[in-house]
Design a protein around this motif. Structure first.
Motif, PDB file in Angstrom:
ATOM      1  N   ILE A 129      -0.504   1.075  12.932  1.00  0.00           N
ATOM      2  CA  ILE A 129      -0.932   2.229  12.079  1.00  0.00           C
ATOM      3  C   ILE A 129      -2.314   2.472  11.588  1.00  0.00           C
ATOM      4  CG2 ILE A 129       0.242   3.478   9.986  1.00  0.00           C
ATOM      5  CD1 ILE A 129       2.813   1.705  10.630  1.00  0.00           C
ATOM      6  N   VAL A 130      -2.978   1.225  11.375  1.00  0.00           N
ATOM      7  CA  VAL A 130      -4.327   1.560  10.722  1.00  0.00           C
ATOM      8  C   VAL A 130      -5.283   2.203  11.568  1.00  0.00           C
ATOM      9  CG1 VAL A 130      -5.022  -0.658  11.293  1.00  0.00           C
ATOM     10  CG2 VAL A 130      -6.171   0.273   9.562  1.00  0.00           C
ATOM     11  N   ASN A 131      -5.993   3.224  11.041  1.00  0.00           N
ATOM     12  CA  ASN A 131      -6.966   4.184  11.763  1.00  0.00           C
ATOM     13  C   ASN A 131      -8.109   3.440  11.720  1.00  0.00           C
ATOM     14  OD1 ASN A 131      -5.610   6.655  12.667  1.00  0.00           O
ATOM     15  ND2 ASN A 131      -5.453   6.930  10.537  1.00  0.00           N
ATOM     16  N   VAL A 140       1.027   3.437  16.781  1.00  0.00           N
ATOM     17  CA  VAL A 140       1.894   4.293  16.150  1.00  0.00           C
ATOM     18  C   VAL A 140       1.471   5.667  16.054  1.00  0.00           C
ATOM     19  CG1 VAL A 140       3.824   4.616  14.530  1.00  0.00           C
ATOM     20  CG2 VAL A 140       2.882   2.161  15.106  1.00  0.00           C
ATOM     21  N   MET A 160       4.333   9.174   7.063  1.00  0.00           N
ATOM     22  CA  MET A 160       3.983   7.998   7.858  1.00  0.00           C
ATOM     23  C   MET A 160       4.866   6.886   7.922  1.00  0.00           C
ATOM     24  SD  MET A 160       1.799   6.974  10.121  1.00  0.00           S
ATOM     25  CE  MET A 160       2.930   5.573  10.740  1.00  0.00           C
ATOM     26  N   GLY A 205       0.545  -1.130  -0.065  1.00  0.00           N
ATOM     27  CA  GLY A 205       0.171   0.093   0.089  1.00  0.00           C
ATOM     28  C   GLY A 205       0.972   1.160  -0.226  1.00  0.00           C
ATOM     29  N   GLY A 206       0.091   2.462   0.092  1.00  0.00           N
ATOM     30  CA  GLY A 206       0.724   3.702   0.037  1.00  0.00           C
ATOM     31  C   GLY A 206       1.772   3.800   1.017  1.00  0.00           C
ATOM     32  N   ILE A 207       1.462   3.652   2.503  1.00  0.00           N
ATOM     33  CA  ILE A 207       2.321   3.680   3.684  1.00  0.00           C
ATOM     34  C   ILE A 207       3.394   2.419   3.370  1.00  0.00           C
ATOM     35  CG2 ILE A 207       2.584   3.425   6.145  1.00  0.00           C
ATOM     36  CD1 ILE A 207      -0.031   4.819   6.025  1.00  0.00           C
ATOM     37  N   GLN A 247       3.461  -8.215   3.480  1.00  0.00           N
ATOM     38  CA  GLN A 247       2.312  -9.022   3.353  1.00  0.00           C
ATOM     39  C   GLN A 247       1.280  -8.022   2.749  1.00  0.00           C
ATOM     40  OE1 GLN A 247      -0.315  -8.681   6.131  1.00  0.00           O
ATOM     41  NE2 GLN A 247      -1.495 -10.228   4.590  1.00  0.00           N
ATOM     42  N   ASP A 248       0.217  -8.708   2.134  1.00  0.00           N
ATOM     43  CA  ASP A 248      -0.958  -7.741   1.735  1.00  0.00           C
ATOM     44  C   ASP A 248      -1.791  -8.671   0.935  1.00  0.00           C
ATOM     45  OD1 ASP A 248      -2.412  -5.672   0.206  1.00  0.00           O
ATOM     46  OD2 ASP A 248      -0.857  -4.607   0.868  1.00  0.00           O
ATOM     47  N   HIS A 303      -4.456   9.557  18.954  1.00  0.00           N
ATOM     48  CA  HIS A 303      -4.035   9.801  17.704  1.00  0.00           C
ATOM     49  C   HIS A 303      -5.179  10.189  16.694  1.00  0.00           C
ATOM     50  CE1 HIS A 303      -1.644   9.542  13.909  1.00  0.00           C
ATOM     51  NE2 HIS A 303      -2.387   8.799  13.464  1.00  0.00           N
ATOM     52  N   PRO A 309       0.120  -1.273   8.784  1.00  0.00           N
ATOM     53  CA  PRO A 309      -0.759  -0.246   7.942  1.00  0.00           C
ATOM     54  C   PRO A 309      -2.023  -0.745   7.119  1.00  0.00           C
ATOM     55  CG  PRO A 309       1.400  -0.380   6.683  1.00  0.00           C
ATOM     56  CD  PRO A 309       1.314  -1.390   7.757  1.00  0.00           C
ATOM     57  N   GLY A 334      -5.320  -2.051   5.805  1.00  0.00           N
ATOM     58  CA  GLY A 334      -6.710  -1.607   6.039  1.00  0.00           C
ATOM     59  C   GLY A 334      -7.240  -0.716   4.682  1.00  0.00           C
TER      60      GLY A 334
HETATM   61  P1  NAI Z   1      -3.581   1.978   1.148  1.00  0.00           P
HETATM   62  O1  NAI Z   1      -5.103   1.680   0.771  1.00  0.00           O
HETATM   63  O2  NAI Z   1      -2.657   2.783   0.324  1.00  0.00           O
HETATM   64  O3  NAI Z   1      -2.879   0.812   1.562  1.00  0.00           O
HETATM   65  C1  NAI Z   1      -3.695  -0.335   2.588  1.00  0.00           C
HETATM   66  C2  NAI Z   1      -3.005  -1.401   1.868  1.00  0.00           C
HETATM   67  O4  NAI Z   1      -3.569  -2.573   2.922  1.00  0.00           O
HETATM   68  C3  NAI Z   1      -3.389  -1.804   0.731  1.00  0.00           C
HETATM   69  O5  NAI Z   1      -2.243  -2.236  -0.002  1.00  0.00           O
HETATM   70  C4  NAI Z   1      -4.565  -3.012   0.809  1.00  0.00           C
HETATM   71  O6  NAI Z   1      -4.433  -3.906  -0.246  1.00  0.00           O
HETATM   72  C5  NAI Z   1      -3.932  -3.648   2.161  1.00  0.00           C
HETATM   73  N1  NAI Z   1      -4.961  -4.660   2.956  1.00  0.00           N
HETATM   74  C6  NAI Z   1      -6.216  -4.484   2.881  1.00  0.00           C
HETATM   75  N2  NAI Z   1      -6.670  -5.667   3.667  1.00  0.00           N
HETATM   76  C7  NAI Z   1      -5.711  -6.497   3.831  1.00  0.00           C
HETATM   77  C8  NAI Z   1      -5.382  -7.582   4.728  1.00  0.00           C
HETATM   78  N3  NAI Z   1      -6.349  -8.006   5.196  1.00  0.00           N
HETATM   79  N4  NAI Z   1      -3.991  -7.925   4.861  1.00  0.00           N
HETATM   80  C9  NAI Z   1      -2.955  -7.114   4.418  1.00  0.00           C
HETATM   81  N5  NAI Z   1      -3.197  -6.146   3.921  1.00  0.00           N
HETATM   82  C10 NAI Z   1      -4.423  -5.659   3.410  1.00  0.00           C
HETATM   83  O7  NAI Z   1      -3.830   2.935   2.421  1.00  0.00           O
HETATM   84  P2  NAI Z   1      -2.533   3.751   3.190  1.00  0.00           P
HETATM   85  O8  NAI Z   1      -2.453   5.246   2.542  1.00  0.00           O
HETATM   86  O9  NAI Z   1      -1.367   2.909   3.182  1.00  0.00           O
HETATM   87  O10 NAI Z   1      -3.180   3.911   4.553  1.00  0.00           O
HETATM   88  C11 NAI Z   1      -3.106   2.741   5.595  1.00  0.00           C
HETATM   89  C12 NAI Z   1      -3.843   2.803   6.782  1.00  0.00           C
HETATM   90  O11 NAI Z   1      -2.868   3.789   7.531  1.00  0.00           O
HETATM   91  C13 NAI Z   1      -5.278   3.955   6.687  1.00  0.00           C
HETATM   92  O12 NAI Z   1      -6.120   3.251   7.831  1.00  0.00           O
HETATM   93  C14 NAI Z   1      -4.884   5.055   7.234  1.00  0.00           C
HETATM   94  O13 NAI Z   1      -5.708   5.943   7.930  1.00  0.00           O
HETATM   95  C15 NAI Z   1      -3.398   4.873   8.331  1.00  0.00           C
HETATM   96  N6  NAI Z   1      -2.760   6.193   8.541  1.00  0.00           N
HETATM   97  C16 NAI Z   1      -2.239   6.083   9.797  1.00  0.00           C
HETATM   98  C17 NAI Z   1      -1.322   6.977  10.070  1.00  0.00           C
HETATM   99  C18 NAI Z   1      -0.903   7.182  11.705  1.00  0.00           C
HETATM  100  O14 NAI Z   1      -0.271   8.072  11.818  1.00  0.00           O
HETATM  101  N7  NAI Z   1      -1.021   6.182  12.586  1.00  0.00           N
HETATM  102  C19 NAI Z   1      -1.043   8.078   9.208  1.00  0.00           C
HETATM  103  C20 NAI Z   1      -1.480   8.169   7.891  1.00  0.00           C
HETATM  104  C21 NAI Z   1      -2.311   6.780   7.570  1.00  0.00           C
END
Ligand code: NAI
Length: 347
Positions: A152-154, A180, A262, A36-38, A58-59, A211, A111, A113
């Motif tokens: 990390i996931v929100n 985190v 992040m 994913g993005g993070i 893992q994804d 957070h 991360p 989600g």
């Molecule tokens: P993204 O959508 O780019 O990446 C999420 C990844 O998780 C995707 O590649 C998706 O296929 C994968 N995924 C979905 N279900 C899965 C599973 N069962 N097992 C493994 N992987 C799975 O999203 P992004 O931008 O990477 O954000 C991820 C999360 O991080 C969001 O919930 C966001 O709100 C949170 N976040 C947390 C921050 C923090 O400070 N703690 C800061 C920024 C974002």
């Protein structure tokens, strides 16, 4: 340099061979949601950490990029870490698919989600992401129960209590589940440094509470550079720290949220956990089961040692502004913790 210390006491090293000659890489790290993005830049930074011998990316099988592709790409960097991709079918239990991915892991960063989509309430988002986190946490309980799990996931404020309570139910240590929040500290440090014309490496603003929104409580009075900022500028700086995520979402015009800062912050957190495990004392502000306030979960300074958390620190002396904000933060956080506790009860 201190820049490097921010990520790990083991420097991120671009001249791989020379740097790695002296120390053995010992730790296995999984980045769940690693395509994913993070996840992608986070997996990259962890693969570059001197202490890391293996990274599991893992994804899910229908991820934007196959995890094996991310792993192949990262595996060409001139670092000794081995990088392996693992794709799961999300319609089947994660626990049945992650044995090799998680066995031997010391640190699992999550991360994984879904982001909030139009029409989705915060509760919908929590239900989906908690379900994804639960699959991983169940698998960690089985294959790497000693690992530290960085959530990390929100929404972190609710997902962490939910997962920590599940660990408790399984007779495992709830302090292995850590939210985190490093990005809040990172942002506060940068904003203060820009405002005061100092180096961000010389600024270390404690950020406590939770957070999201008002639960993010930066304690500017406790940093010697931030404490020089005039009182009439603090409320705006506080608000900017709380709204840092929105600033990035708006700048990316809805095409993404904070991923790179992040990933940096997640790698800084992960580096500190691994430092502790390697016997080098390290600390970070993070969100976990706590007795620091009357709330059962709270973010404050945490020391890491060989098995993870060794000490959760008090929040120290607060300014008048911070005292008012603490009450506001606790009131909001209480409800978000409650949501997490209820989820764990129904599991
Ligand atoms: P993204 O959508 O780019 O990446 C999420 C990844 O998780 C995707 O590649 C998706 O296929 C994968 N995924 C979905 N279900 C899965 C599973 N069962 N097992 C493994 N992987 C799975 O999203 P992004 O931008 O990477 O954000 C991820 C999360 O991080 C969001 O919930 C966001 O709100 C949170 N976040 C947390 C921050 C923090 O400070 N703690 C800061 C920024 C974002």
């Amino acid at each position: 340099s201190r820049q490097m210390l921010r990520v790990s006491s083991a420097p991120l090293c671009f001249a791989g061979k020379a740097c790695f000659a002296s120390k053995a890489a010992q730790f296995k790290v999984c980045v769940s949601g690693g395509a994913g993005g993070i996840g992608q830049p986070l997996a990259m930074l962890m693969a570059m950490n001197e202490r890391v011998k293996e990274v599991s990316v893992q994804d899910v099988s229908m991820a934007m990029v196959p995890p094996a592709g991310v792993a192949a790409d990262l595996g060409h960097m001139e670092f000794p870490s081995k990088v392996v991709g693992y794709a799961i079918d999300p319609s089947k239990p994660a626990v049945d698919q992650l044995e090799e991915c998680l066995t031997g892991c010391h640190l699992v960063l999550v991360p994984a989600g879904v982001p909030r989509k139009p029409g989705m309430t915060r509760d919908d988002l929590f239900a989906i992401n908690a379900g994804i986190a639960k699959g991983l946490v169940d698998a960690c309980a089985k294959y790497c129960p000693e690992a530290v799990i960085g959530i990390i996931v929100n929404p972190v404020n609710s997902v962490v209590p939910a997962m920590a309570e599940l660990y408790k139910k399984k007779g495992l240590d709830p302090l292995k589940i850590i939210g985190v929040c490093t990005l809040d500290t990172v942002r506060a440090n940068k904003f203060v440094s820009v405002m005061t014309g100092t180096s961000p490496m010389d600024v270390a603003v404690p950020v406590v509470g939770g957070h999201a929104g008002v639960t993010i409580l930066p304690l500017f009075s406790q940093d010697k550079i931030a404490a020089t900022i005039p009182a009439d500028k603090i409320a705006a700086l506080d608000k900017r720290t709380q709204d840092g995520g929105t600033e990035v979402v708006e700048a990316k015009a809805g095409k993404g949220s904070a991923t790179l800062s992040m990933a940096y912050s997640g790698a800084r957190f992960g580096g500190k956990v691994l430092d502790g495990m390697a016997g080098v004392p390290a600390s970070e502000y993070c969100y976990l089961a706590s007795t620091v306030t009357e709330l059962p979960y709270f973010s404050s300074k945490v020391d890491f040692g060989p098995k993870g958390v060794v000490k959760v620190h008090d929040i120290g002396v607060l300014s008048a502004h911070e005292k008012v904000r603490l009450e506001e933060a606790k009131a909001a956080l209480k409800l978000e913790i409650q949501k997490g506790l209820e989820y764990a009860k129904t599991c």
